[in-house]
Design a protein around this motif. Sequence first.
Motif, short mmCIF file in Angstrom:
data_model
loop_
_atom_site.label_atom_id
_atom_site.label_comp_id
_atom_site.label_asym_id
_atom_site.label_seq_id
_atom_site.Cartn_x
_atom_site.Cartn_y
_atom_site.Cartn_z
N VAL A 1 -17.51 -21.82 6.60
CA VAL A 1 -17.50 -20.98 7.80
C VAL A 1 -17.01 -19.58 7.47
O VAL A 1 -17.51 -18.58 8.00
N LYS A 2 -16.04 -19.47 6.58
CA LYS A 2 -15.55 -18.15 6.16
C LYS A 2 -16.68 -17.36 5.49
O LYS A 2 -16.85 -16.17 5.75
N LYS A 3 -17.44 -18.02 4.64
CA LYS A 3 -18.56 -17.35 3.96
C LYS A 3 -19.64 -16.93 4.96
O LYS A 3 -20.20 -15.84 4.86
N MET A 4 -19.91 -17.80 5.91
CA MET A 4 -20.93 -17.49 6.91
C MET A 4 -20.47 -16.35 7.82
O MET A 4 -21.28 -15.51 8.23
N ALA A 5 -19.18 -16.33 8.15
CA ALA A 5 -18.65 -15.25 8.97
C ALA A 5 -18.73 -13.93 8.22
O ALA A 5 -19.08 -12.88 8.79
N ALA A 6 -18.43 -13.96 6.93
CA ALA A 6 -18.51 -12.75 6.11
C ALA A 6 -19.95 -12.24 6.02
O ALA A 6 -20.18 -11.03 5.90
N ASP B 1 -28.28 -25.91 6.82
CA ASP B 1 -27.80 -27.13 7.48
C ASP B 1 -26.67 -26.81 8.45
O ASP B 1 -26.60 -27.36 9.55
N TYR B 2 -25.76 -25.95 8.05
CA TYR B 2 -24.65 -25.56 8.92
C TYR B 2 -25.17 -24.84 10.17
O TYR B 2 -24.78 -25.16 11.29
N LEU B 3 -26.05 -23.88 9.97
CA LEU B 3 -26.58 -23.12 11.11
C LEU B 3 -27.31 -24.03 12.09
O LEU B 3 -27.15 -23.92 13.30
N SER C 1 -19.34 -16.31 14.30
CA SER C 1 -18.04 -15.75 14.66
C SER C 1 -17.07 -16.92 14.76
O SER C 1 -17.44 -18.00 15.22
N HIS C 2 -15.83 -16.68 14.34
CA HIS C 2 -14.89 -17.79 14.27
C HIS C 2 -13.47 -17.25 14.17
O HIS C 2 -13.22 -16.26 13.49
N VAL C 3 -12.56 -17.91 14.87
CA VAL C 3 -11.13 -17.65 14.72
C VAL C 3 -10.50 -18.92 14.17
O VAL C 3 -11.01 -20.02 14.42
N PRO C 4 -9.42 -18.83 13.41
CA PRO C 4 -8.82 -20.03 12.82
C PRO C 4 -8.55 -21.12 13.85
O PRO C 4 -7.99 -20.85 14.91
N TYR C 5 -8.99 -22.33 13.54
CA TYR C 5 -8.83 -23.52 14.38
C TYR C 5 -9.62 -23.45 15.69
O TYR C 5 -9.50 -24.32 16.54
N GLY C 6 -10.43 -22.41 15.86
CA GLY C 6 -11.21 -22.27 17.08
C GLY C 6 -12.66 -22.67 16.88
O GLY C 6 -13.06 -23.13 15.81
N ALA C 7 -13.45 -22.50 17.94
CA ALA C 7 -14.85 -22.89 17.91
C ALA C 7 -15.65 -21.97 16.98
O ALA C 7 -15.28 -20.83 16.72
N VAL C 8 -16.77 -22.50 16.51
CA VAL C 8 -17.70 -21.75 15.68
C VAL C 8 -18.92 -21.40 16.52
O VAL C 8 -19.54 -22.29 17.12
#
Length: 217
Positions: A46-51, A10-12, A56-63
């Motif tokens: 998002v952290k789990k998906m990035a791992a 669902d997230y993707l 790709s994601h930076v804190p408070y930034g776009a996904v």
Amino acid sequence: MPATSPAIEDYLKTVYAHTEWQPDAITPKVLADRLGVAPSSVTEMVKKMAAAGLVSHVPYGAVRLTDAGRAQALAVVRRHRLIETWLVREMGYGWDEVHDEAEILEHAMSDRLLEAIDERLGRPVRDPHGDPIPSVDGTLQRRPTVLLAEAPAGHKGAVVRISDRDPAVLRSLDEAGIGLDAKLRVTDAAAASVTVAVDDRAHALPRRAAEAIWVTA
């Protein structure tokens, strides 16, 4: 959490869909709003998906999707849109009724059944709302489009896509005889509404309807 869980799918799919018809990347806040979950839940997922190498994601930034994330997102999108097409063509559903059903079925349907449905439908390249259906290898067929709400007076085009986000808009357009491939001409692009001519009949569309329609550029 497995990379094929319904939650990750669902997230993707939501991240992919956000940028499919416009260029701005999705933010965690918008992602939370779209999914109806708390911002803290989005942060954790998002952290789990990035791992897992899916975003790709930076804190408070776009996904943003990675190549692996995009491939997985397209597989989910393919399922969703084929199911919507099947429900409309074979099961008697209206185009305003299929989204929620597809949300459930896309996580449960086997690849074998999906392939059988695709073959039975004749390998469709778009769903009932005009969204392109990815092929098995992720290929998409898409024409250059412009959002009706941004089209100037005098613009002529055929309807390529109508967003399914608001079922009420779909029903109102159905009543007006405006569907996929309808040829229209913008006669007035006012701030509050957009007036179009379809088969020599004028229709004043509210802004929210014009913002749901894409026509050929």
